[in-house]
Design a protein around this motif. Sequence first.
Motif, PDB file in Angstrom:
ATOM      1  N   LEU A 136       0.836  -1.212   0.000  1.00 22.77           N
ATOM      2  CA  LEU A 136       0.000   0.000   0.000  1.00 22.77           C
ATOM      3  C   LEU A 136       0.868   1.259   0.000  1.00 22.77           C
ATOM      4  O   LEU A 136       0.542   2.240  -0.678  1.00 22.77           O
ATOM      5  N   GLN A 137       1.974   1.212   0.729  1.00 21.02           N
ATOM      6  CA  GLN A 137       2.893   2.354   0.715  1.00 21.02           C
ATOM      7  C   GLN A 137       3.448   2.568  -0.685  1.00 21.02           C
ATOM      8  O   GLN A 137       3.511   3.694  -1.171  1.00 21.02           O
ATOM      9  N   GLN A 138       3.826   1.474  -1.322  1.00 20.46           N
ATOM     10  CA  GLN A 138       4.344   1.578  -2.706  1.00 20.46           C
ATOM     11  C   GLN A 138       3.277   2.154  -3.626  1.00 20.46           C
ATOM     12  O   GLN A 138       3.562   2.982  -4.487  1.00 20.46           O
ATOM     13  N   ALA A 139       2.056   1.679  -3.450  1.00 26.74           N
ATOM     14  CA  ALA A 139       0.964   2.148  -4.316  1.00 26.74           C
ATOM     15  C   ALA A 139       0.745   3.645  -4.130  1.00 26.74           C
ATOM     16  O   ALA A 139       0.609   4.392  -5.111  1.00 26.74           O
ATOM     17  N   MET A 145      -4.797   3.902  -7.784  1.00 28.07           N
ATOM     18  CA  MET A 145      -4.470   2.968  -6.692  1.00 28.07           C
ATOM     19  C   MET A 145      -4.992   1.576  -7.036  1.00 28.07           C
ATOM     20  O   MET A 145      -4.305   0.570  -6.877  1.00 28.07           O
ATOM     21  N   ARG A 146      -6.213   1.538  -7.487  1.00 31.14           N
ATOM     22  CA  ARG A 146      -6.847   0.269  -7.861  1.00 31.14           C
ATOM     23  C   ARG A 146      -6.039  -0.422  -8.954  1.00 31.14           C
ATOM     24  O   ARG A 146      -5.784  -1.615  -8.904  1.00 31.14           O
ATOM     25  N   GLU A 147      -5.627   0.369  -9.925  1.00 27.81           N
ATOM     26  CA  GLU A 147      -4.862  -0.171 -11.052  1.00 27.81           C
ATOM     27  C   GLU A 147      -3.522  -0.755 -10.585  1.00 27.81           C
ATOM     28  O   GLU A 147      -3.090  -1.805 -11.052  1.00 27.81           O
ATOM     29  N   PHE A 148      -2.903  -0.065  -9.637  1.00 29.44           N
ATOM     30  CA  PHE A 148      -1.610  -0.525  -9.113  1.00 29.44           C
ATOM     31  C   PHE A 148      -1.773  -1.852  -8.355  1.00 29.44           C
ATOM     32  O   PHE A 148      -0.959  -2.752  -8.472  1.00 29.44           O
ATOM     33  N   LEU A 149      -2.868  -1.949  -7.598  1.00 26.69           N
ATOM     34  CA  LEU A 149      -3.044  -3.119  -6.733  1.00 26.69           C
ATOM     35  C   LEU A 149      -3.627  -4.330  -7.474  1.00 26.69           C
ATOM     36  O   LEU A 149      -3.429  -5.472  -7.048  1.00 26.69           O
ATOM     37  N   ALA A 150      -4.327  -4.057  -8.568  1.00 28.98           N
ATOM     38  CA  ALA A 150      -5.068  -5.124  -9.260  1.00 28.98           C
ATOM     39  C   ALA A 150      -4.243  -6.388  -9.544  1.00 28.98           C
ATOM     40  O   ALA A 150      -4.709  -7.497  -9.269  1.00 28.98           O
TER      41      ALA A 150
END
Lengths: 235, 91
Positions: free
Chosen positions: A150-153, A200-205
């Motif tokens: 999450l920090q990276q995102a 954020m969503r795109e990064f975590l997906a």
Amino acid sequence: MRNRIDIVREEPISIAKSAEAEGDAELVRRAQQGEKEAFAMLVCRHEKRVYWIVQGILQNQADAEEVLQESFLKALKHIRGFRGEARFSTWLIQIAINEARMRQRKYRPGLYDSLDEERDDPSGFRPRELADWRANPEEAMAKEEMRLLLQQAIHSLPKIYREVFLLRDAERLSNQETAGALGISISATKTRLLRARLMMREFLAPHFKLSWRERLLARVKRRGRPRMGGHHDPL
Amino acid sequence: MIRCEEILREISNYIDQDITPELRRQVEQHLGGCRRCTVLVNTTRKTLTLVADNYVLELPREVAERLMNRLNACWGTLFIPPPENGLERER
């Protein structure tokens, strides 16, 4: 005579109890009268939040600590002028963000210029990752791993989106408070928040999307078992 | 009928319940028939839940101590005490 702020640090349990019992407004009133203990309680209550907001903006621990200190020193200097039109926390965060921005401009102008050029343009953003996620993404990794991800995102977001996301979704400020702290309109806050959330969503997906096998099973569950040659699959 | 582009534009306000009841009804009607937008809404919502549940960070103890030390050192020079009688001095 012992310093009251020192006493506060030596007796953390009693602080927590009294800090919980008193609202910020009362602590501010007492601090304005010169009670160090009251100011120390305000520090204890908000230091973590301020630190992680500026850390999120600056992405540098040494800079974040400097800005944390400068922000509270400024708050101390101006505490008697604080009239309570906004919440103390919003006022403090506003000071911290201004300090962080000044630091960026003063010490690292080249590093942040390109990120500042990002414009509010949510219409240009098209989500690429459209696969569904597993029902419980938290089962995909350990707590510490999740925290780092999450920090990276958050760090991957361009500055103007990162600021809004940190205040709204990490620190849970309202749109109005976020707008006030950042010196932008509520409309711009919402526009940036939309973009930030989608990014954020795109990064975590990729970390949480269903595998092809899970997707196939989910499809079967939704539509019923596929038919083979017009007959029901005997399995 | 509301289109996918409009869902994309309103997704954040929809999650925050910051839209009119009429627009909310239209969004939900669209979501009922559009799997892509449903996935988009659900995964965005999960993103926010993950952040809310996991972005809990501690302040390093030594950072907190250095902050308090600096405030202690600067209190006398930075804090302007109120007047003795409690009244602001006229300028």
